[in-house]
Write an enzyme that holds these catalytic residues in place. Structure first.
Site, PDB file in Angstrom:
ATOM      1  N   GLU A  35       0.869  -1.174   0.000  1.00  0.00           N
ATOM      2  CA  GLU A  35       0.000   0.000   0.000  1.00  0.00           C
ATOM      3  C   GLU A  35       0.915   1.235   0.000  1.00  0.00           C
ATOM      4  O   GLU A  35       1.801   1.338   0.842  1.00  0.00           O
ATOM      5  CB  GLU A  35      -0.889   0.002   1.240  1.00  0.00           C
ATOM      6  CG  GLU A  35      -1.832  -1.188   1.334  1.00  0.00           C
ATOM      7  CD  GLU A  35      -2.585  -1.215   2.647  1.00  0.00           C
ATOM      8  OE1 GLU A  35      -3.430  -0.317   2.860  1.00  0.00           O
ATOM      9  OE2 GLU A  35      -2.318  -2.103   3.469  1.00  0.00           O
ATOM     10  N   ARG A 261       5.125 -13.178  10.102  1.00  0.00           N
ATOM     11  CA  ARG A 261       5.764 -11.906   9.805  1.00  0.00           C
ATOM     12  C   ARG A 261       7.045 -11.753  10.609  1.00  0.00           C
ATOM     13  O   ARG A 261       7.287 -12.486  11.590  1.00  0.00           O
ATOM     14  CB  ARG A 261       4.817 -10.747  10.110  1.00  0.00           C
ATOM     15  CG  ARG A 261       4.478 -10.596  11.581  1.00  0.00           C
ATOM     16  CD  ARG A 261       3.584  -9.386  11.813  1.00  0.00           C
ATOM     17  NE  ARG A 261       4.285  -8.155  11.497  1.00  0.00           N
ATOM     18  CZ  ARG A 261       3.695  -6.973  11.371  1.00  0.00           C
ATOM     19  NH1 ARG A 261       2.382  -6.877  11.510  1.00  0.00           N
ATOM     20  NH2 ARG A 261       4.399  -5.897  11.116  1.00  0.00           N
ATOM     21  N   LYS A 271       3.767   0.996  10.180  1.00  0.00           N
ATOM     22  CA  LYS A 271       3.917   2.198   9.358  1.00  0.00           C
ATOM     23  C   LYS A 271       3.270   3.413  10.012  1.00  0.00           C
ATOM     24  O   LYS A 271       3.758   4.537   9.874  1.00  0.00           O
ATOM     25  CB  LYS A 271       3.328   1.948   7.963  1.00  0.00           C
ATOM     26  CG  LYS A 271       4.286   1.258   7.013  1.00  0.00           C
ATOM     27  CD  LYS A 271       3.875   1.389   5.564  1.00  0.00           C
ATOM     28  CE  LYS A 271       2.714   0.523   5.218  1.00  0.00           C
ATOM     29  NZ  LYS A 271       2.457   0.514   3.753  1.00  0.00           N
TER      30      LYS A 271
END
Length: 559
Positions: A35, A261, A271
């Protein structure tokens, strides 16, 4: 280039190999779908290496697709930075760059399809009411009072939403699935929201934007993705991913596979929180060398090879292995730079040394290897003069027993040069040491002095020819292993006040030729990188990448 360089666990690679050998898969197509709402970080590097690596290993393709469904948080600058990061890591995407917004027309048509099939509806509940009606993990949700609108009414409302007739938050389009499902993601998820925002790719064409969940799987299907690889937090979303693929006339049905992850200690990979550091001026932008962003690590001196090596070392599993020790990352870069970084001498805390038995105009020039194990690097020319700089930490007036550096009446070897003895210490009125008066044993160049043993070797720089250098000593940005572990506390409370210490040093003349992002081992000090922005011939700036000591490697040997 191949990324399959170790026997680290990678169950996805093993599964795909089995599929190919059994004839169940032909050409592999993966994708990296960021994104564009921030810079990529070390966790993204793991996904990049995995997705591009799988395609490379099995002769397939990997797409770079921006999942750009939220124009309010997206910027062209993020798109440009992500493209640069992927290239810098050593990967090339197949075909043109793709955007989810390329498929907005098709996605809207599929939304209309779901409405016509009675599987989607326009809801007038507010965001707070939607959350209330959704229920909890232990209580089923309740159907919206607008759930049973006719297909005709829903189609009309949806088109009026698209035309911008309603305010933001006034209506949404939801899938009609199961409000009692134990999986909350299936409790009539939102497909479209009203957003009166200009989009960086489509301009003002759209007044509604699809949700990530509705966009993601269908974009994969349009592109013919065979393996949709994502992290474990999307495991609960997989039934929804598959529900859309089953309900819509998509051209392909990708398979979603989840992996654990990356969680790195002393590091944040949110983020949102990284953006907070940038917006509050706590760091100097997304590429501040203390940031775990790929661009920040590049500016600090990390190499693409070291990051790829680190990602291979930690492996790919479904098990949440907890925190990865950041020392593994520093081990990867230290190993790379040990083999590939040219050497140089740089004094970070200069202390003047005057060699009293050397003439004022005396000069010698030593030709020294650029790297002790590499003959492909140019030699360095190091001038030796009457006045030198040594590091203040290499001298003590009252040294402990095992201090093998310089002290009053003691000898030490200057690296690549002579043995010197400290004869006198010059202090100012406050008692601070200003200068050392020393003498040279001229019979010790390239050989040991006769009749005595000199154990210490220190680095030095000619005072006449040394190059002024600003050195930025970077350290971990946070003082605790998990700065955001306590959800009730402010993670900013754990900032390391000494994450950046700047000193004015002096380097050997060869450093004057350093180019942007050139990396060096400053002998006896650590590994450093010429800053990509601040360095210029009249103002050299070096960022510390990592120290010389590899504690992780020692721990591995103990294990």
């Amino acid at each position: 280039m191949t990324t399959e360089t170790s026997n680290a666990p990678n169950f996805i690679r093993n599964q795909i190999r089995e599929e190919i050998e059994a004839g169940r898969s032909q050409k592999i197509v993966t994708r990296f779908p960021p994104e564009p709402n921030g810079f990529l970080h070390i966790g993204h590097a793991k996904s990049i290496c995995l997705n591009f690596g799988l395609a490379e290993q099995f002769g397939g393709d990997c797409h770079l697709r921006f999942d750009d469904t939220n124009p309010a948080k997206e910027e062209q600058a993020y798109i440009d930075a992500i493209k640069e990061d992927v290239h810098w890591l050593g990967f090339q995407w197949a075909g043109d760059i793709r955007f989810a917004s390329d498929y907005f027309d098709q996605l809207y048509a599929w939304a209309q399809h779901l409405v016509k099939e009675g599987k989607a509806y326009v809801d007038d509940l507010s965001p707070d009411e939607i959350r209330e009606y959704r229920g909890t993990l232990t209580e089923a949700g309740r159907p919206s009072p607008y759930r049973d609108r006719s297909a005709e009414e829903n189609l009309d409302l949806l088109e009026r939403m698209r035309q911008g007739e309603f305010a933001e938050g006034e209506k949404v389009l939801r899938a009609k699935i199961d409000m009692a499902s134990p999986n909350i993601n299936l409790r009539d998820p939102i497909l479209y929201r009203i957003r009166h925002a200009s989009h960086h790719q489509t301009g003002d064409k759209w007044k509604i934007y699809p949700s990530y969940d509705f966009t993601h799987g269908q974009s994969d299907a349009i592109e013919g993705i065979t393996h949709s690889v994502c992290t474990l937090e999307f495991e609960d979303h997989r039934p929804l991913y598959e529900w859309f693929l089953e309900q819509l006339p998509v051209p392909a049905k990708p398979r979603q596979i989840e992996f654990a992850r990356l969680n790195l200690n002393y590091t944040l990979t949110s983020k949102r929180k990284l953006k907070l550091l940038v917006d509050n001026g706590i760091v100097d932008g997304w590429d501040d060398p203390r940031m775990p962003t790929i661009s920040g690590m590049r500016r600090r001196g990390y190499t693409p090879a070291s990051i790829r090596k680190f990602c291979e070392m930690i492996g790919v599993t479904r098990a949440d292995g907890g925190l990865v020790d950041i020392a593994m990352l520093t081990h990867a870069i230290r190993s790379d730079l040990e083999d590939n970084a040219p050497r140089a001498m740089c004094v970070l805390k200069p202390l003047k040394v005057v060699l009293t038995n050397v003439d004022a105009d005396h000069e010698e020039v030593y030709e020294v290897a650029g790297h002790p194990a590499r003959d492909d690097m140019p030699v360095r020319r190091i001038p030796f003069t009457r006045e030198l700089w040594i590091d203040r930490d290499d001298f003590m007036e009252e040294p402990p027993k095992k201090f093998f550096r310089l002290a009053p009446g003691k000898e030490v070897r200057l690296r690549n040069s002579y043995v010197i003895r400290c004869d006198e210490v010059i202090k100012d009125e406050a008692g601070e040491i200003q200068e050392l008066r020393c003498s040279v044993d001229f019979d010790t160049l390239g050989k040991n002095p006769e009749g005595r043993k000199v154990k210490g070797v220190i680095h030095w720089v000619s005072a006449s020819y040394g190059v002024p250098i600003e050195v930025r000593l970077y350290d971990n940005l946070f003082l605790v292993e998990q700065p955001d572990k306590d959800k009730d506390a402010d993670f900013l409370e754990h900032l390391n006040p000494e994450s950046l210490v700047t000193v004015q040093g002096v380097g050997e003349p060869s450093l004057a030729d350093a180019g942007s992002e050139d990396r060096y081992q400053f002998e006896r000090v650590g590994y450093f990188c010429a800053d990509r922005y601040a360095s210029r011939p009249d103002h050299l700036v070096f960022n510390r990448t990592v120290g010389l000591k590899d504690t992780w490697a020692k721990m591995q040997k103990k294990g």
